[in-house]
Write an enzyme that holds these catalytic residues in place. Structure first.
Site, mmCIF file in Angstrom:
data_model
loop_
_atom_site.group_PDB
_atom_site.id
_atom_site.type_symbol
_atom_site.label_atom_id
_atom_site.label_comp_id
_atom_site.label_asym_id
_atom_site.label_seq_id
_atom_site.Cartn_x
_atom_site.Cartn_y
_atom_site.Cartn_z
ATOM 1 N N ASN A 7 -29.409 33.908 -5.064
ATOM 2 C CA ASN A 7 -29.478 32.449 -4.944
ATOM 3 C C ASN A 7 -29.265 32.097 -3.472
ATOM 4 O O ASN A 7 -28.141 32.078 -2.985
ATOM 5 C CB ASN A 7 -28.407 31.807 -5.831
ATOM 6 C CG ASN A 7 -28.470 30.288 -5.846
ATOM 7 O OD1 ASN A 7 -29.148 29.665 -5.041
ATOM 8 N ND2 ASN A 7 -27.743 29.692 -6.776
ATOM 9 N N ARG A 88 -33.289 32.264 -7.887
ATOM 10 C CA ARG A 88 -33.366 30.816 -8.076
ATOM 11 C C ARG A 88 -34.330 30.268 -7.035
ATOM 12 O O ARG A 88 -34.157 30.478 -5.840
ATOM 13 C CB ARG A 88 -31.998 30.165 -7.884
ATOM 14 C CG ARG A 88 -32.035 28.630 -7.867
ATOM 15 C CD ARG A 88 -30.644 28.061 -7.659
ATOM 16 N NE ARG A 88 -30.658 26.618 -7.535
ATOM 17 C CZ ARG A 88 -30.425 25.938 -6.411
ATOM 18 N NH1 ARG A 88 -30.167 26.616 -5.291
ATOM 19 N NH2 ARG A 88 -30.446 24.627 -6.390
ATOM 20 N N HIS A 177 -31.339 20.724 -10.432
ATOM 21 C CA HIS A 177 -30.186 21.196 -11.220
ATOM 22 C C HIS A 177 -30.613 21.629 -12.621
ATOM 23 O O HIS A 177 -29.805 21.645 -13.546
ATOM 24 C CB HIS A 177 -29.110 20.096 -11.329
ATOM 25 C CG HIS A 177 -28.361 19.855 -10.064
ATOM 26 N ND1 HIS A 177 -27.758 18.645 -9.772
ATOM 27 C CD2 HIS A 177 -28.116 20.650 -8.989
ATOM 28 C CE1 HIS A 177 -27.175 18.706 -8.588
ATOM 29 N NE2 HIS A 177 -27.378 19.916 -8.102
ATOM 30 N N LEU A 206 -21.899 17.416 -11.031
ATOM 31 C CA LEU A 206 -21.276 16.771 -9.876
ATOM 32 C C LEU A 206 -20.714 17.822 -8.932
ATOM 33 O O LEU A 206 -19.765 18.537 -9.264
ATOM 34 C CB LEU A 206 -20.151 15.834 -10.340
ATOM 35 C CG LEU A 206 -20.523 14.807 -11.414
ATOM 36 C CD1 LEU A 206 -19.310 13.968 -11.802
ATOM 37 C CD2 LEU A 206 -21.674 13.921 -10.950
ATOM 38 N N GLY A 207 -21.325 17.930 -7.775
ATOM 39 C CA GLY A 207 -20.854 18.840 -6.731
ATOM 40 C C GLY A 207 -21.243 18.244 -5.392
ATOM 41 O O GLY A 207 -21.269 17.027 -5.230
ATOM 42 N N ARG A 238 -25.817 12.951 0.854
ATOM 43 C CA ARG A 238 -27.082 12.284 0.519
ATOM 44 C C ARG A 238 -26.790 10.887 -0.011
ATOM 45 O O ARG A 238 -25.828 10.671 -0.737
ATOM 46 C CB ARG A 238 -27.851 13.086 -0.532
ATOM 47 C CG ARG A 238 -28.304 14.461 -0.083
ATOM 48 C CD ARG A 238 -29.124 15.116 -1.179
ATOM 49 N NE ARG A 238 -29.449 16.501 -0.872
ATOM 50 C CZ ARG A 238 -29.197 17.525 -1.693
ATOM 51 N NH1 ARG A 238 -28.627 17.316 -2.874
ATOM 52 N NH2 ARG A 238 -29.521 18.752 -1.342
ATOM 53 N N MET A 279 -14.690 16.078 -1.599
ATOM 54 C CA MET A 279 -14.057 15.183 -2.567
ATOM 55 C C MET A 279 -12.548 15.379 -2.626
ATOM 56 O O MET A 279 -11.791 14.409 -2.818
ATOM 57 C CB MET A 279 -14.678 15.393 -3.954
ATOM 58 C CG MET A 279 -14.118 14.475 -5.030
ATOM 59 S SD MET A 279 -14.355 12.712 -4.638
ATOM 60 C CE MET A 279 -16.087 12.515 -5.056
ATOM 61 N N ARG A 280 -12.080 16.592 -2.452
ATOM 62 C CA ARG A 280 -10.634 16.842 -2.503
ATOM 63 C C ARG A 280 -9.910 16.085 -1.393
ATOM 64 O O ARG A 280 -8.859 15.468 -1.622
ATOM 65 C CB ARG A 280 -10.364 18.346 -2.398
ATOM 66 C CG ARG A 280 -10.851 19.156 -3.601
ATOM 67 C CD ARG A 280 -10.919 20.644 -3.296
ATOM 68 N NE ARG A 280 -11.906 20.923 -2.264
ATOM 69 C CZ ARG A 280 -12.290 22.153 -1.922
ATOM 70 N NH1 ARG A 280 -11.750 23.191 -2.521
ATOM 71 N NH2 ARG A 280 -13.197 22.335 -0.982
ATOM 72 N N GLY A 327 -18.876 21.683 -9.277
ATOM 73 C CA GLY A 327 -17.563 21.830 -8.642
ATOM 74 C C GLY A 327 -16.646 20.648 -8.859
ATOM 75 O O GLY A 327 -15.462 20.809 -9.188
ATOM 76 N N ILE A 328 -17.155 19.421 -8.679
ATOM 77 C CA ILE A 328 -16.341 18.229 -8.900
ATOM 78 C C ILE A 328 -16.198 17.954 -10.394
ATOM 79 O O ILE A 328 -15.111 17.653 -10.882
ATOM 80 C CB ILE A 328 -16.965 17.012 -8.184
ATOM 81 C CG1 ILE A 328 -16.995 17.234 -6.678
ATOM 82 C CG2 ILE A 328 -16.201 15.735 -8.521
ATOM 83 C CD1 ILE A 328 -17.788 16.181 -5.911
ATOM 84 N N GLY A 329 -17.295 18.046 -11.115
ATOM 85 C CA GLY A 329 -17.264 17.752 -12.542
ATOM 86 C C GLY A 329 -16.284 18.610 -13.322
ATOM 87 O O GLY A 329 -15.580 18.115 -14.210
ATOM 88 N N GLU A 330 -16.226 19.892 -12.964
ATOM 89 C CA GLU A 330 -15.329 20.811 -13.665
ATOM 90 C C GLU A 330 -13.876 20.685 -13.215
ATOM 91 O O GLU A 330 -12.956 20.823 -14.028
ATOM 92 C CB GLU A 330 -15.752 22.268 -13.400
ATOM 93 C CG GLU A 330 -17.084 22.683 -13.944
ATOM 94 C CD GLU A 330 -17.414 24.093 -13.482
ATOM 95 O OE1 GLU A 330 -16.528 24.970 -13.574
ATOM 96 O OE2 GLU A 330 -18.546 24.312 -13.011
ATOM 97 N N GLU A 382 -25.014 29.245 -13.039
ATOM 98 C CA GLU A 382 -26.457 29.282 -12.824
ATOM 99 C C GLU A 382 -26.980 30.712 -12.731
ATOM 100 O O GLU A 382 -28.048 31.029 -13.275
ATOM 101 C CB GLU A 382 -26.800 28.499 -11.555
ATOM 102 C CG GLU A 382 -26.600 27.003 -11.699
ATOM 103 C CD GLU A 382 -26.749 26.271 -10.386
ATOM 104 O OE1 GLU A 382 -27.641 25.406 -10.292
ATOM 105 O OE2 GLU A 382 -25.967 26.550 -9.451
#
Length: 396
Positions: A7, A88, A177, A206-207, A238, A279-280, A327-330, A382
């Site tokens: 990937n 990928r 995705h 969400l990442g 983005r 995000m962190r 990453g964010i979603g989890e 993935e």
């Protein structure tokens, strides 16, 4: 007999080795975008940590050469035979709709799609070409991130512009995705003990990139990313959905095409709102009272809430589960809680205790007992999904 998954991203490469039972045997990940050069990490075939740094390597070709050379040494030492290499590939265009054996003709077709994904497809092709040099006798396969969305209805895929505006590309909502979405559908079917053909889902990946996808009877019927990954939700850098006249106005004021491209893809989103894309860090700054970070969080979550509402309408209110992945979603219970705040009118109710549980690498149901739709946290895999598709393709 093992399968190596490759990937290649714009600043990093992920590689994983799976056995016949789709168990992860080893992995090597490389970051070549940092100022200090190549940083590699992973787990060897002896199940021991591996790390390597090289300050002289700053680009994908040298990184891939080092990666494949390392894999070659590991495999030879253990007398492991590769049965396949899977890649990928971000964009498959209108015609590459499913897993495909890579031939010279297929590679040439992928090359024609460089204008659709200029930051990704050329690097994906480089990974294929270099893997072919190191593992000349191993069959290679491409799995396309756009393939999962190729069945969305035309009224959801078309833009309200004239056809054939470009001599080089077809403007359409291709979506991205898709590999992550397919994994989410399969995992949701297992968690809910249902056939995936019967599932209606809203998937939030969400990442650094972020997307929302509506799934009806196991098939994508709408998705927030469009012709490019820039459309839709607010992302790390983005912009997501904006009035297109903003770009026109900037051009009229003297901004170049490259200026606007950099602005929309690299300097917007969370970074454009508060100067930070992680995000962190943004969450930490918001807790400390930083108003700009708090505003960025509000915009990020509000945009997602709007897409959830829209996709509830698309699915006529029949939603088996809302899925958080990426990453964010989890990994961010605070973001999940913010998104679902005051959404109980749609039947979405988080269990606060389950939402804050840490189950690294596992997927589980975090919904309250009175939630009409389940709320699932799904670990994104993935590379494993690519290996799974290859295994199914070979054996069928």
């Amino acid at each position: 007999m093992s399968t190596l998954i490759v990937n290649v991203g714009s600043t990093s490469v992920k590689t994983q080795l799976f056995d016949n039972d789709l168990q992860l045997k080893a992995e090597l990940n490389a970051d070549y975008g940092a100022k200090d050069g190549l940083n590699m990490s992973g787990i060897s075939l002896h199940n021991t940590p591996f790390s390597h740094k090289d300050s002289t390597i700053h680009h994908a070709e040298a990184t891939l050469a080092f990666l494949f050379d390392t894999w070659q040494g590991w495999l030879n030492a253990q007398e492991i035979t590769l049965c396949a290499i899977g890649h990928r590939v971000v964009h498959g265009g209108a015609n590459l709709r499913s897993i495909t054996t890579i031939t010279h003709a297929v590679l040439e077709t992928i090359k024609t799609l460089d204008n659709y994904a200029p930051l990704h497809n050329p690097l994906n092709r480089l990974g294929i070409e270099m893997a072919g040099r190191f593992f000349m006798n191993v069959i290679q396969y491409a799995v396309f991130d756009t393939a999962f969305h190729r069945n969305i209805p035309v009224y959801a895929g078309r833009y309200a512009i004239a056809e054939n505006l470009s001599d080089h590309v077809d403007f359409y909502r291709y979506g991205f995705h898709g590999i992550s979405c397919q994994h989410s559908v399969n995992t949701a079917a297992q968690l809910l003990n249902q056939s995936h053909e019967n599932l209606n889902l809203i998937i939030l990946h969400l990442g650094g990139g972020a997307s929302a996808t509506a799934v009806k009877n196991g098939i994508s019927v709408d998705t927030s990313m469009g012709f490019s990954p820039t459309e839709g939700l607010i992302m790390a850098s983005r912009c997501g959905d904006i009035d297109p006249m903003i770009a026109v106005t900037l051009a009229q004021e003297g901004k170049t095409i490259e200026d606007i491209n950099q602005l929309l893809n690299k300097q917007s989103g969370l970074k454009g709102l508060c100067g930070e894309s992680d995000m962190r860090t943004i969450l930490e700054q918001a807790v400390q009272g930083d108003r700009v970070s708090e505003l960025a969080l509000s915009l990020f979550c509000y945009r997602i809430q709007k897409y959830i509402g829209a996709y509830f309408a698309v699915l006529n209110g029949n939603v088996d589960a809302l899925i958080f992945t990426g990453g964010i979603g989890e990994n961010s219970p605070d973001i999940r809680q913010r998104i679902l705040h005051n959404m109980d009118g749609l039947g979405l109710v988080l269990d606060k205790h389950l939402n804050h549980q840490q189950r690294q690498g596992h997927s589980f149901d975090a919904s309250a007992t009175n939630s009409r739709s389940r709320i699932l946290l799904i670990h994104a895999q993935e590379e494993r999904e690519i290996a799974k598709q290859i295994r199914a393709f070979i054996t069928n």
